[in-house]
Design a protein around this motif. Structure first.
Motif, PDB file in Angstrom:
ATOM      1  N   ASN A  51      -7.663  -0.126   2.400  1.00 40.19           N
ATOM      2  CA  ASN A  51      -7.183  -1.385   1.821  1.00 40.19           C
ATOM      3  C   ASN A  51      -5.713  -1.624   2.160  1.00 40.19           C
ATOM      4  O   ASN A  51      -5.096  -2.574   1.694  1.00 40.19           O
ATOM      5  CB  ASN A  51      -7.390  -1.399   0.303  1.00 40.19           C
ATOM      6  CG  ASN A  51      -6.433  -0.466  -0.415  1.00 40.19           C
ATOM      7  OD1 ASN A  51      -6.106   0.598   0.100  1.00 40.19           O
ATOM      8  ND2 ASN A  51      -5.983  -0.861  -1.597  1.00 40.19           N
ATOM      9  N   GLU A  95      -3.681  -2.440  -5.786  1.00 38.86           N
ATOM     10  CA  GLU A  95      -3.616  -3.466  -4.742  1.00 38.86           C
ATOM     11  C   GLU A  95      -4.322  -4.737  -5.188  1.00 38.86           C
ATOM     12  O   GLU A  95      -3.831  -5.847  -4.970  1.00 38.86           O
ATOM     13  CB  GLU A  95      -4.245  -2.923  -3.453  1.00 38.86           C
ATOM     14  CG  GLU A  95      -4.169  -3.878  -2.274  1.00 38.86           C
ATOM     15  CD  GLU A  95      -2.749  -4.096  -1.773  1.00 38.86           C
ATOM     16  OE1 GLU A  95      -2.501  -5.166  -1.188  1.00 38.86           O
ATOM     17  OE2 GLU A  95      -1.902  -3.214  -1.993  1.00 38.86           O
ATOM     18  N   VAL A  96      -5.479  -4.597  -5.835  1.00 41.43           N
ATOM     19  CA  VAL A  96      -6.223  -5.763  -6.311  1.00 41.43           C
ATOM     20  C   VAL A  96      -5.465  -6.437  -7.459  1.00 41.43           C
ATOM     21  O   VAL A  96      -5.406  -7.672  -7.541  1.00 41.43           O
ATOM     22  CB  VAL A  96      -7.642  -5.358  -6.751  1.00 41.43           C
ATOM     23  CG1 VAL A  96      -8.363  -6.544  -7.395  1.00 41.43           C
ATOM     24  CG2 VAL A  96      -8.443  -4.853  -5.553  1.00 41.43           C
ATOM     25  N   GLU A  97      -4.873  -5.648  -8.334  1.00 38.92           N
ATOM     26  CA  GLU A  97      -4.071  -6.221  -9.422  1.00 38.92           C
ATOM     27  C   GLU A  97      -2.931  -7.068  -8.863  1.00 38.92           C
ATOM     28  O   GLU A  97      -2.655  -8.165  -9.366  1.00 38.92           O
ATOM     29  CB  GLU A  97      -3.498  -5.107 -10.307  1.00 38.92           C
ATOM     30  CG  GLU A  97      -4.520  -4.446 -11.212  1.00 38.92           C
ATOM     31  CD  GLU A  97      -3.877  -3.403 -12.119  1.00 38.92           C
ATOM     32  OE1 GLU A  97      -2.928  -3.761 -12.836  1.00 38.92           O
ATOM     33  OE2 GLU A  97      -4.310  -2.242 -12.099  1.00 38.92           O
ATOM     34  N   LYS A  98      -2.248  -6.571  -7.835  1.00 37.37           N
ATOM     35  CA  LYS A  98      -1.149  -7.319  -7.233  1.00 37.37           C
ATOM     36  C   LYS A  98      -1.644  -8.637  -6.655  1.00 37.37           C
ATOM     37  O   LYS A  98      -0.998  -9.681  -6.795  1.00 37.37           O
ATOM     38  CB  LYS A  98      -0.492  -6.485  -6.135  1.00 37.37           C
ATOM     39  CG  LYS A  98       0.319  -5.302  -6.636  1.00 37.37           C
ATOM     40  CD  LYS A  98       0.923  -4.533  -5.473  1.00 37.37           C
ATOM     41  CE  LYS A  98       1.752  -3.345  -5.956  1.00 37.37           C
ATOM     42  NZ  LYS A  98       2.298  -2.560  -4.804  1.00 37.37           N
ATOM     43  N   ARG A  99      -2.809  -8.580  -5.998  1.00 40.00           N
ATOM     44  CA  ARG A  99      -3.352  -9.797  -5.396  1.00 40.00           C
ATOM     45  C   ARG A  99      -3.718 -10.833  -6.459  1.00 40.00           C
ATOM     46  O   ARG A  99      -3.558 -12.039  -6.260  1.00 40.00           O
ATOM     47  CB  ARG A  99      -4.594  -9.441  -4.576  1.00 40.00           C
ATOM     48  CG  ARG A  99      -4.988 -10.565  -3.622  1.00 40.00           C
ATOM     49  CD  ARG A  99      -6.382 -10.490  -3.080  1.00 40.00           C
ATOM     50  NE  ARG A  99      -6.918  -9.168  -2.887  1.00 40.00           N
ATOM     51  CZ  ARG A  99      -8.236  -8.947  -2.810  1.00 40.00           C
ATOM     52  NH1 ARG A  99      -9.090  -9.948  -2.941  1.00 40.00           N
ATOM     53  NH2 ARG A  99      -8.688  -7.720  -2.627  1.00 40.00           N
ATOM     54  N   LEU A 100      -4.176 -10.364  -7.625  1.00 43.54           N
ATOM     55  CA  LEU A 100      -4.570 -11.275  -8.703  1.00 43.54           C
ATOM     56  C   LEU A 100      -3.384 -11.692  -9.569  1.00 43.54           C
ATOM     57  O   LEU A 100      -3.504 -12.608 -10.385  1.00 43.54           O
ATOM     58  CB  LEU A 100      -5.635 -10.617  -9.575  1.00 43.54           C
ATOM     59  CG  LEU A 100      -6.982 -10.293  -8.906  1.00 43.54           C
ATOM     60  CD1 LEU A 100      -7.869  -9.523  -9.872  1.00 43.54           C
ATOM     61  CD2 LEU A 100      -7.671 -11.578  -8.460  1.00 43.54           C
ATOM     62  N   SER A 124     -11.985  -4.995  -1.277  1.00 40.98           N
ATOM     63  CA  SER A 124     -10.642  -4.668  -0.787  1.00 40.98           C
ATOM     64  C   SER A 124     -10.646  -3.493   0.168  1.00 40.98           C
ATOM     65  O   SER A 124      -9.888  -3.489   1.153  1.00 40.98           O
ATOM     66  CB  SER A 124      -9.720  -4.364  -1.974  1.00 40.98           C
ATOM     67  OG  SER A 124      -8.485  -3.854  -1.547  1.00 40.98           O
ATOM     68  N   THR A 127     -10.835  -4.091   3.948  1.00 38.94           N
ATOM     69  CA  THR A 127      -9.879  -5.010   4.551  1.00 38.94           C
ATOM     70  C   THR A 127      -9.406  -4.580   5.933  1.00 38.94           C
ATOM     71  O   THR A 127      -9.390  -5.379   6.879  1.00 38.94           O
ATOM     72  CB  THR A 127      -8.658  -5.190   3.628  1.00 38.94           C
ATOM     73  OG1 THR A 127      -9.102  -5.607   2.327  1.00 38.94           O
ATOM     74  CG2 THR A 127      -7.714  -6.244   4.199  1.00 38.94           C
TER      75      THR A 127
END
Length: 281
Positions: A51, A95-100, A124, A127
């Motif tokens: 990711n 990483e997903v938290e940052k994207r959201l 993710s 990616t």
């Protein structure tokens, strides 16, 4: 018999030409076929998390692994090299938290939902698979990418459970206590790898505590009445049972307090002189 060699060598072109030859003649697969039935040399690929983009550290690790696998193959062993992808752990979730644009378990549950967050995490980890595959081929790392395992697949998870069951049956598992780093934001313990992530460790100013511990036997310690101890974890003092000294350090006595001679001014103030000195040995 030999092709002429140019005085101006283009190493990049040479590498790329060799990679083309390996690909066209399926050299890696053929090297495996030639060793089928030979004594195995077991290799487990420590998989990267895809990711994030691959970096120089991935190149170093893969080159080292490739050295061992190629050497053992040249020694006549059959060395299976199955690639893998690590899809678990905090790096994926963060990483997903940052994207959201969210942070923490409460936000995940209330604003996204666990099922949707899990789906996004699975998405993710795919990616940069293509980038890793390109890097793997470019550096000449021989590993079977076509049959790579994914740690979130049910078959992999169940294989781990099976291994734990074998350890349990052989009485090799036990329950005990261990002090581990803990992240209050994530609500979980942290591995050594996770502690190495960018921004995890920062220098902070915090309160500390100086304690005077009375010396019960002052024989051979002229003028000394207490040991000066400094700690950033005063809550552990209740369980302390001893104080360590360094035999290679010279200690000073200042108004009955024993401390390292080199730290007298830092502890007691500028210009303060020790009343006496003691050897740590």
């Amino acid at each position: 018999m030999f092709r002429p060699i140019s005085a101006e060598i283009d190493f990049v072109a040479l590498e790329e030409a060799e990679l083309v030859r390996w690909r066209e003649h399926d050299v890696f697969a053929r090297s495996m076929q030639q060793r089928e039935g030979a004594a195995p040399w077991v290799f487990y690929e420590g998989p990267p998390t895809a990711n994030g983009k691959p970096g120089l550290h991935h190149v170093w690790a893969r080159i080292y692994k490739d050295f061992f696998c190629r050497y053992q193959t040249m020694q006549g062993h059959f060395v299976q090299r199955r690639a893998g992808w690590d899809t678990h752990g905090l790096p994926v979730e963060v990483e997903v938290e940052k994207r959201l644009g969210i942070s923490g378990k409460k936000a995940i549950e209330e604003e996204v939902g666990i099922a949707e967050f899990t789906r996004l995490c699975r998405e993710s980890v795919h990616t940069y698979v293509g980038e890793f595959e390109k890097l793997t081929e470019r550096i000449g790392y021989w590993v079977d990418l076509e049959s790579a395992y994914w740690t979130y697949h049910t078959s992999y998870v169940e294989s781990v459970w099976w291994q734990l069951q074998q350890l349990f049956n052989k009485e090799l598992l036990y329950e005990d206590l261990k002090v581990v780093p803990y992240c209050p934001r994530c609500g979980t313990a942290l591995s050594s790898h996770e502690l190495g992530q960018p921004g995890v460790y920062t220098d902070e100013f915090d309160e500390s505590c100086y304690v005077q511990l009375e010396i019960t036997d002052t024989h051979d310690l002229p003028g000394a009445t207490h040991l000066a101890v400094w700690t950033t974890t005063p809550w552990t003092l209740l369980s302390n049972v001893g104080v360590a000294v360094n035999p290679e350090v010279t200690y000073a006595v200042v108004n009955g307090l024993v401390m390292a001679e080199a730290l007298v001014e830092a502890v007691c103030g500028e210009g303060v002189k020790p009343d006496d000195t003691l050897s740590g040995s």
